[in-house]
Design a protein around this motif. Structure first.
Motif: not given
Ligand SMILES: Cc1ncc(C[n+]2csc(CCOP(=O)(O)OP(=O)(O)O)c2C)c(N)n1
Ligand SMILES: [Mg+2]
Length: 326
Positions: A101-126
């Motif tokens: 859904g809206s919060m979890h767009f993802f496209d590995v071929t374009r190196r777009f790794y989300g879309g995260y619902a958890i506030v701050g959750g994307g930072l350690p992934i980055a």
């Protein structure tokens, strides 16, 4: 400082990209009220200059991590609008097969790794993506978009610390729209100057007017050069504002109508279009042509979403559990 206008092609591209996001989301909001789209829907309207400006400074090899307010980043990254609209509908032809859904767009071929619902959750992934890239000897960087609310999370501090300590190529890009849901920045931060926080981790930082697409592009280019050149993180804070509610349901009791109206005067789309008109780069007929093309693209995205299949109910648990290998 006013940044000089770039060449006409690039200037029009910036305008078109911002319009694509604005019109996509205006239609998404309508479709939400019609019950076509359900669940959460966080609109980026007002903040388009940040994603569009920043994306110009990144290459296709760079990785992107965004938040749940990521429709604009996905469109600016080049993810096809049809797959995004279908994802909002929850259809199997959506970019995350209708499961995010809206919060979890993802496209590995374009190196777009989300879309995260958890506030701050994307930072350690980055930070992890940048570490992977370093270990593999690659030259790409990771751009991590996050909100002002995320700086209250431990993950923000842990991520900045490790990225600086290990000299990882991460561009931390804070989209400071002054509010985390209904909480104003100054009500939850002892130091509301977000860029100033970078100094605690020996990270270079800058702030930029997030309502000015050219300023964002220029500041992001400088930041990306610093990350690539010195192979270390950088924090860029873009000062921006969301014109709509936090999500679709929000009585907006935490800010005044006057404040919203003041910020709307700085709307990144009409202000930029006016600059282009004054410079003779954009006439009324061209503006109309761009609007028509964008409208066609969005209507065809909606048609794709409407026509898309639902995942069969038998697949409910598919990809939920990983089979145990013995
Ligand atoms: C860890 C965590 N805590 C709380 C929430 C609930 N929540 C959803 S959005 C949000 C506000 C975040 O604000 P900000 O980071 O400024 O992003 P913005 O919505 O302004 O783009 C909160 C607290 C959440 N999703 N995750
Ligand atoms: Mg915010």
């Amino acid at each position: 400082m006013t940044i000089p206008l770039p060449g006409r092609d690039h200037a029009l591209r910036l305008l078109r990209e911002m319009l694509r996001i604005r019109r996509f989301e205006e239609r998404a909001a309508e479709l939400y009220t019609l019950g076509k789209i359900r669940g959460f829907l966080h609109l980026y309207i007002g903040e388009e200059a940040v994603a569009v400006g920043a994306m110009q400074a990144l290459t296709a090899d760079d990785a992107i991590v965004a938040t749940y307010r990521e429709h604009g980043h996905a469109l600016a990254r080049g993810m096809p609008a049809g797959g995004l609209m279908a994802e909002l509908y929850g259809k199997a032809n959506g970019c995350s097969r209708g499961r995010g859904g809206s919060m979890h767009f993802f496209d590995v071929t374009r190196r777009f790794y989300g879309g995260y619902a958890i506030v701050g959750g994307g930072l350690p992934i980055a930070v992890g993506l940048a570490l992977a890239s370093r270990l593999q000897g690659r030259r790409d960087i990771t751009a991590c978009f996050f909100g002002d609310g995320a700086v209250a999370e431990g993950e923000f501090h842990e991520s900045l610390n490790l990225a600086a300590l290990w000299k990882l190529p991460v561009l931390f890009l804070c989209e400071n729209n002054l509010y985390a849901m209904g909480t104003a920045l100054a009500r939850h931060q002892s130091q509301p100057d977000i860029a100033a926080k970078a100094a605690a981790y020996a990270i270079a930082a800058d702030t930029v007017d997030g309502m000015d697409v050219l300023a964002v592009e220029a500041a992001t280019r400088r930041a990306v050069d610093a990350v690539r050149g010195r192979n270390e993180p950088f924090l860029l804070e873009a000062r921006t504002y969301r014109f709509r509610a936090h999500s679709m349901y929000d009585p907006e009791l935490y800010r005044s109508k006057e404040e919203v109206e003041q910020w709307k005067l700085r709307d990144p789309i009409p202000t930029f279009a006016a600059r282009l008109e004054d410079a003779g780069m954009l006439g009324a007929s061209e503006r109309g042509e761009i609007e028509r093309e964008v409208a066609l693209e969005i209507e065809s995205a909606i048609a794709e979403a409407e026509a898309g299949p639902w995942e069969p109910v038998e697949d409910l648990a598919k990809d939920v559990y990983t089979p145990v290998r013995r």
